[in-house]
Write an enzyme that holds these catalytic residues in place. Sequence first.
Site, PDB file in Angstrom:
ATOM      1  N   LYS A 144      -3.573   6.205   8.557  1.00  0.00           N
ATOM      2  CA  LYS A 144      -4.779   6.438   7.125  1.00  0.00           C
ATOM      3  C   LYS A 144      -6.221   7.193   8.386  1.00  0.00           C
ATOM      4  O   LYS A 144      -7.127   7.250   8.432  1.00  0.00           O
ATOM      5  CB  LYS A 144      -5.742   5.254   7.220  1.00  0.00           C
ATOM      6  CG  LYS A 144      -5.753   4.829   5.596  1.00  0.00           C
ATOM      7  CD  LYS A 144      -6.144   3.509   5.302  1.00  0.00           C
ATOM      8  CE  LYS A 144      -6.497   4.054   4.047  1.00  0.00           C
ATOM      9  NZ  LYS A 144      -8.453   3.962   3.640  1.00  0.00           N
ATOM     10  N   ARG A 202       0.699  -1.061   0.331  1.00  0.00           N
ATOM     11  CA  ARG A 202      -0.035   0.479  -0.042  1.00  0.00           C
ATOM     12  C   ARG A 202       1.020   1.558   0.260  1.00  0.00           C
ATOM     13  O   ARG A 202       1.888   1.515   0.738  1.00  0.00           O
ATOM     14  CB  ARG A 202      -0.935   0.338   1.355  1.00  0.00           C
ATOM     15  CG  ARG A 202      -1.727   1.415   1.080  1.00  0.00           C
ATOM     16  CD  ARG A 202      -2.819   1.101   2.529  1.00  0.00           C
ATOM     17  NE  ARG A 202      -2.749   1.794   3.153  1.00  0.00           N
ATOM     18  CZ  ARG A 202      -3.617   1.394   4.421  1.00  0.00           C
ATOM     19  NH1 ARG A 202      -4.258   1.251   4.791  1.00  0.00           N
ATOM     20  NH2 ARG A 202      -2.605   2.545   5.711  1.00  0.00           N
ATOM     21  N   SER A 257     -12.465  -3.343   1.629  1.00  0.00           N
ATOM     22  CA  SER A 257     -12.541  -2.502   3.547  1.00  0.00           C
ATOM     23  C   SER A 257     -14.056  -2.439   3.900  1.00  0.00           C
ATOM     24  O   SER A 257     -15.052  -2.330   2.711  1.00  0.00           O
ATOM     25  CB  SER A 257     -11.909  -1.654   3.081  1.00  0.00           C
ATOM     26  OG  SER A 257     -10.445  -0.909   3.044  1.00  0.00           O
TER      27      SER A 257
END
Lengths: 213, 213
Positions: B141, B42, B112
């Site tokens: 995040k 990521r 998600s």
Amino acid sequence: MVRNGFNLGLYVVTDERLSLGRPTAEVVAAAIRGGADAVQLRAKDDLSVREQAALGRALRALTRAAGVLFLVNDRADLAAALDADGVHVGQDDLPADLARHIVGPDRLVGVSAATVEEALAAREAGADYLGVGPIYGTLTKPDAGEAVGPERITAIKARVPLPVVGIGGIGRDTIAAVMAAGADGAAVVSAIVGAADVEAAARDLKARMLAAR
Amino acid sequence: MVRNGFNLGLYVVTDERLSLGRPTAEVVAAAIRGGADAVQLRAKDDLSVREQAALGRALRALTRAAGVLFLVNDRADLAAALDADGVHVGQDDLPADLARHIVGPDRLVGVSAATVEEALAAREAGADYLGVGPIYGTLTKPDAGEAVGPERITAIKARVPLPVVGIGGIGRDTIAAVMAAGADGAAVVSAIVGAADVEAAARDLKARMLAAR
């Protein structure tokens, strides 16, 4: 299949920020009425991928109905999933060979090239056409680098047997010079999507392009 | 094929900014030595796609050699081109059905989900597993939304027959609670990639995870 013969011609690149608040699908529809030959969805920093997918579906329907090429910037996955005609990748994007792996042998892979070296490398990696620029200074893409001038198109066409569209700061006063330098088409952003009358701007640019060809 | 049986277990998510300046490939190698079962690349906002492709090649080699699952965040094209085991998409990313179109029937599509509704929709769209969170508050995040707590895992597992990894703020003090809530695995970012000793941190988390299972 599209790779056997395609006309990039007047190549409109979308930009959410320059469209004066008008929905991109409406802007594109007007550009098509004005004579656009190809449309590239470019919204990397402005829309989520989910939003790009929704917009892309609308643009695919519009372009298909009009017989206009449809390309997606950067995202080979989106290009394939939307059944676009191709993907356009920059020097920091997915390498052209990986993009080809995703979009398959029947879709276009366009590559941005600012130099003869980048153009030769793109050809080697399987590019179908080149986007050469920025030809002129542009505010559309602040990271696009130094303007290379239309003569860069001539230099690249002399060495690389691929169709070339010029991009970067091209408008009504400059499109003839871009075509005279040997371009196969001209990619236009703000002079179309930011025009008060999008259809009229596209029609005017198309006429100037055809006259200069 | 991987979709017939896979163990998400200790699922490490990379983060360039939290890795204390160490190369991500080194961090991942250490996490694998410590017992990581899956690795997700990521780097959406930190690396260009070109850089992600280069890093992804290294991670694919490392994970393949170790028999560890390798997933790519967001970019289905990169996942397929790198021959990753799957792609993980968020609610703003490529829709799961389009992601499936790109990665094919043999690779994992993870989605998600923060709510039971999102989890049910993901299952409907063909998800193979869910990343549920943020379980705890997380600085990794900032846009991840309100913490949902480990009880959200229990609620989702009761309604949706898919493997679930918890994600968001999970570390040595909380991984047992996540597993006790019914998770099939735990996704960890800063507690591994930001640890002074990555291998030791992964080994400790893995032991706590297995003890709580």
